[in-house]
Write a protein that holds these residues in place. Structure first.
Motif, mmCIF file in Angstrom:
data_model
loop_
_atom_site.group_PDB
_atom_site.id
_atom_site.type_symbol
_atom_site.label_atom_id
_atom_site.label_comp_id
_atom_site.label_asym_id
_atom_site.label_seq_id
_atom_site.Cartn_x
_atom_site.Cartn_y
_atom_site.Cartn_z
ATOM 1 N N CYS A 9 -0.845 6.519 -11.354
ATOM 2 C CA CYS A 9 -2.163 6.721 -10.754
ATOM 3 C C CYS A 9 -2.855 7.928 -11.387
ATOM 4 O O CYS A 9 -2.227 8.735 -12.069
ATOM 5 C CB CYS A 9 -2.019 6.936 -9.255
ATOM 6 S SG CYS A 9 -1.230 5.556 -8.400
ATOM 7 N N THR A 13 0.794 10.212 -9.663
ATOM 8 C CA THR A 13 1.831 9.657 -8.809
ATOM 9 C C THR A 13 2.162 8.256 -9.315
ATOM 10 O O THR A 13 1.430 7.684 -10.128
ATOM 11 C CB THR A 13 1.398 9.595 -7.330
ATOM 12 O OG1 THR A 13 0.209 8.806 -7.224
ATOM 13 C CG2 THR A 13 1.168 10.995 -6.771
ATOM 14 N N TYR A 15 3.309 4.164 -8.385
ATOM 15 C CA TYR A 15 3.245 3.103 -7.380
ATOM 16 C C TYR A 15 4.023 1.910 -7.903
ATOM 17 O O TYR A 15 3.871 1.512 -9.059
ATOM 18 C CB TYR A 15 1.784 2.700 -7.117
ATOM 19 C CG TYR A 15 1.656 1.521 -6.194
ATOM 20 C CD1 TYR A 15 1.667 1.695 -4.822
ATOM 21 C CD2 TYR A 15 1.550 0.227 -6.698
ATOM 22 C CE1 TYR A 15 1.576 0.603 -3.963
ATOM 23 C CE2 TYR A 15 1.459 -0.869 -5.853
ATOM 24 C CZ TYR A 15 1.473 -0.671 -4.480
ATOM 25 O OH TYR A 15 1.388 -1.747 -3.641
ATOM 26 N N CYS A 16 4.839 1.308 -7.052
ATOM 27 C CA CYS A 16 5.650 0.152 -7.433
ATOM 28 C C CYS A 16 5.240 -1.058 -6.594
ATOM 29 O O CYS A 16 5.006 -0.928 -5.391
ATOM 30 C CB CYS A 16 7.128 0.462 -7.194
ATOM 31 S SG CYS A 16 8.247 -0.835 -7.757
ATOM 32 N N GLY A 17 5.157 -2.233 -7.242
ATOM 33 C CA GLY A 17 4.808 -3.449 -6.532
ATOM 34 C C GLY A 17 5.351 -4.678 -7.231
ATOM 35 O O GLY A 17 5.971 -4.583 -8.292
ATOM 36 N N HIS A 29 -6.004 -3.463 -8.430
ATOM 37 C CA HIS A 29 -5.733 -2.072 -8.055
ATOM 38 C C HIS A 29 -6.862 -1.152 -8.502
ATOM 39 O O HIS A 29 -7.175 -0.180 -7.833
ATOM 40 C CB HIS A 29 -4.418 -1.591 -8.681
ATOM 41 C CG HIS A 29 -3.192 -2.019 -7.946
ATOM 42 N ND1 HIS A 29 -2.869 -1.585 -6.680
ATOM 43 C CD2 HIS A 29 -2.191 -2.860 -8.306
ATOM 44 C CE1 HIS A 29 -1.728 -2.124 -6.296
ATOM 45 N NE2 HIS A 29 -1.294 -2.915 -7.265
ATOM 46 N N TYR A 38 -2.658 2.543 -0.986
ATOM 47 C CA TYR A 38 -2.208 3.759 -1.666
ATOM 48 C C TYR A 38 -2.992 4.028 -2.941
ATOM 49 O O TYR A 38 -3.316 5.178 -3.250
ATOM 50 C CB TYR A 38 -0.706 3.662 -1.997
ATOM 51 C CG TYR A 38 -0.183 4.914 -2.654
ATOM 52 C CD1 TYR A 38 0.207 6.006 -1.883
ATOM 53 C CD2 TYR A 38 -0.088 5.025 -4.032
ATOM 54 C CE1 TYR A 38 0.663 7.171 -2.468
ATOM 55 C CE2 TYR A 38 0.364 6.181 -4.635
ATOM 56 C CZ TYR A 38 0.740 7.254 -3.846
ATOM 57 O OH TYR A 38 1.181 8.407 -4.437
ATOM 58 N N THR A 39 -3.292 2.986 -3.714
ATOM 59 C CA THR A 39 -3.908 3.192 -5.026
ATOM 60 C C THR A 39 -5.428 3.344 -4.972
ATOM 61 O O THR A 39 -6.018 3.900 -5.899
ATOM 62 C CB THR A 39 -3.556 2.054 -6.007
ATOM 63 O OG1 THR A 39 -4.000 0.807 -5.480
ATOM 64 C CG2 THR A 39 -2.063 2.015 -6.276
ATOM 65 N N ARG A 42 -6.697 6.684 -5.629
ATOM 66 C CA ARG A 42 -6.022 7.274 -6.788
ATOM 67 C C ARG A 42 -6.377 6.553 -8.089
ATOM 68 O O ARG A 42 -5.621 6.567 -9.040
ATOM 69 C CB ARG A 42 -4.513 7.255 -6.568
ATOM 70 C CG ARG A 42 -4.080 8.145 -5.425
ATOM 71 C CD ARG A 42 -2.611 7.917 -5.075
ATOM 72 N NE ARG A 42 -2.157 8.905 -4.121
ATOM 73 C CZ ARG A 42 -2.329 8.815 -2.821
ATOM 74 N NH1 ARG A 42 -2.956 7.779 -2.306
ATOM 75 N NH2 ARG A 42 -1.880 9.760 -2.017
ATOM 76 N N LYS A 67 12.062 1.609 -5.848
ATOM 77 C CA LYS A 67 11.473 2.525 -4.858
ATOM 78 C C LYS A 67 12.480 3.552 -4.364
ATOM 79 O O LYS A 67 12.089 4.634 -3.910
ATOM 80 C CB LYS A 67 10.882 1.739 -3.688
ATOM 81 C CG LYS A 67 9.580 1.059 -4.057
ATOM 82 C CD LYS A 67 8.977 0.350 -2.867
ATOM 83 C CE LYS A 67 7.605 -0.192 -3.210
ATOM 84 N NZ LYS A 67 6.934 -0.800 -2.068
#
Length: 87
Positions: A9, A13, A15-17, A29, A38-39, A42, A67
């Motif tokens: 981001c 940071t 981010y996992c998906g 995103h 979350y994104t 960011r 994660k």
């Protein structure tokens, strides 16, 4: 086919998906209401890592394992993939 991905981001940071279409999901995103909560604040996000999974169940298990990794371990995972792509 499912994919597990890691995004970096704008605030650095991670981010996992999981998704069935990585390109579409990264666009979501970055620009859509469909992006993760979350994104959204960011943006922009950048694809940093992706791995293929056989099915949704396997993808969910891989996502969970990623994660659970520390930030340092996730960054090493990204570096490992970068090395493989540069061979």
């Amino acid at each position: 086919m499912y994919y597990v991905y890691l995004l970096t981001c704008a605030d650095n940071t991670l981010y996992c998906g999981i998704t069935t279409d990585v390109d579409r999901r990264v666009k979501e995103h970055n620009s859509s209401k469909l992006g993760a909560k979350y994104t959204k604040p960011r943006r922009p996000v950048e694809l940093s890592y992706v791995i293929e999974a056989k099915n949704k169940s396997e993808a969910s298990k891989l996502e969970y394992k990623i994660k659970q990794l520390s930030r340092k371990e996730k960054l090493e995972l990204i570096k490992t993939q970068d090395k493989l792509l540069n061979c």
